[in-house]
Design a protein around this motif. Structure first.
Motif, short mmCIF file in Angstrom:
data_model
loop_
_atom_site.label_atom_id
_atom_site.label_comp_id
_atom_site.label_asym_id
_atom_site.label_seq_id
_atom_site.Cartn_x
_atom_site.Cartn_y
_atom_site.Cartn_z
N LYS A 86 -8.80 2.65 -11.68
CA LYS A 86 -8.93 3.65 -10.62
C LYS A 86 -8.90 5.03 -11.25
CE LYS A 86 -7.22 5.43 -6.27
NZ LYS A 86 -6.27 5.30 -5.18
N LYS A 111 -11.67 -0.28 -8.98
CA LYS A 111 -12.94 -0.95 -9.25
C LYS A 111 -12.69 -2.02 -10.31
CE LYS A 111 -15.32 2.08 -6.86
NZ LYS A 111 -15.36 1.85 -5.46
N TYR A 165 -6.44 -4.34 -4.23
CA TYR A 165 -6.82 -3.32 -5.21
C TYR A 165 -8.18 -2.70 -4.91
CZ TYR A 165 -2.77 -4.73 -7.90
OH TYR A 165 -1.48 -5.00 -8.29
N LEU A 166 -9.15 -3.51 -4.53
CA LEU A 166 -10.50 -3.01 -4.25
C LEU A 166 -10.59 -2.25 -2.93
CD1 LEU A 166 -12.81 -6.00 -5.24
CD2 LEU A 166 -12.57 -3.83 -6.45
N ASN A 167 -10.19 -2.90 -1.87
CA ASN A 167 -10.46 -2.39 -0.53
C ASN A 167 -9.38 -1.47 0.04
OD1 ASN A 167 -12.87 -3.87 -0.51
ND2 ASN A 167 -11.76 -5.69 0.12
N ARG A 168 -8.16 -1.60 -0.44
CA ARG A 168 -7.09 -0.76 0.07
C ARG A 168 -6.78 0.41 -0.86
NH1 ARG A 168 -5.08 0.11 4.39
NH2 ARG A 168 -2.91 -0.17 3.95
N TYR A 224 0.83 -1.21 0.00
CA TYR A 224 0.00 0.00 0.00
C TYR A 224 0.87 1.25 0.00
CZ TYR A 224 -3.44 3.47 1.26
OH TYR A 224 -4.24 4.59 1.26
N GLY A 232 -8.57 1.46 -3.77
CA GLY A 232 -9.67 2.19 -4.37
C GLY A 232 -9.94 1.90 -5.84
N HIS A 264 -8.49 -8.14 -2.97
CA HIS A 264 -8.76 -7.36 -1.77
C HIS A 264 -7.92 -6.09 -1.75
CE1 HIS A 264 -8.90 -6.07 2.40
NE2 HIS A 264 -7.59 -6.18 2.43
#
Length: 160
Positions: free
Chosen positions: A157, A131, A124-127, A93, A129, A122
């Motif tokens: 993104k 789609k 790319y999506l949740n940390r 991250y 941002g 997880h």
């Protein structure tokens, strides 16, 4: 990344990608781009030859890497990996945040990851941002690789 680190970068990248596949499937060749490797040397070398590579360093030692390809306001995150022994420490991250800051002109970032890489999905999506914008498979092929049967999610993104 230094040119002298190219070979080790490739090996480290393959080790990191193989980790996710073997964690999910064991050592079954059907999920590998080349025998025993989730990501082929050819794929990494093409990314290295056409993009900008970075080594992720921690306490003076390499713990991952990234390859980006930026053209105007469009950026492709070709590769981002962290060594398996360094997972879950925020390194990926932090590296992604540094990439975003290094390319403020980019308005849309894209990347792909295999369908089975739950950790990456997880991340790319949740940390970060991103789609999910497409799922490449036998019924919906990647237009850049129409002969490829590998199932991949494409992420995007948009920077605001």
């Amino acid at each position: 990344m230094k040119d002298s680190d190219r070979e080790q970068f490739i090996k480290d990248n393959q080790e990191a990608f193989k980790y996710g596949a073997t964690e999910e499937f064991g050592l079954r060749d059907s999920h590998f781009e080349e025998p025993g490797e989730t990501i082929s040397r050819k794929t990494i070398e093409e990314s290295l030859d056409h993009g900008t590579a970075y080594r992720i360093m921690l306490d003076g030692r390499p713990v991952g890497g990234a390859i980006v390809n930026v053209s105007g306001d469009k950026g492709d995150l070709d590769i981002l990996f962290v060594s398996p022994g360094e997972h879950s420490k925020g390194i990926g991250y932090e590296a992604w945040c540094c990439i975003e800051k290094a390319y403020p002109q980019v308005r849309v970032w894209e990347t792909c990851t295999p369908y089975f890489e739950k950790r990456n999905i997880h991340f790319y999506l949740n940390r970060c941002g991103f789609k999910i914008t497409e799922f490449f498979n036998a019924n919906h092929r990647d237009p850049d690789n129409p002969d490829d049967d590998f199932e991949m999610f494409r992420f995007e993104k948009k920077m605001y």
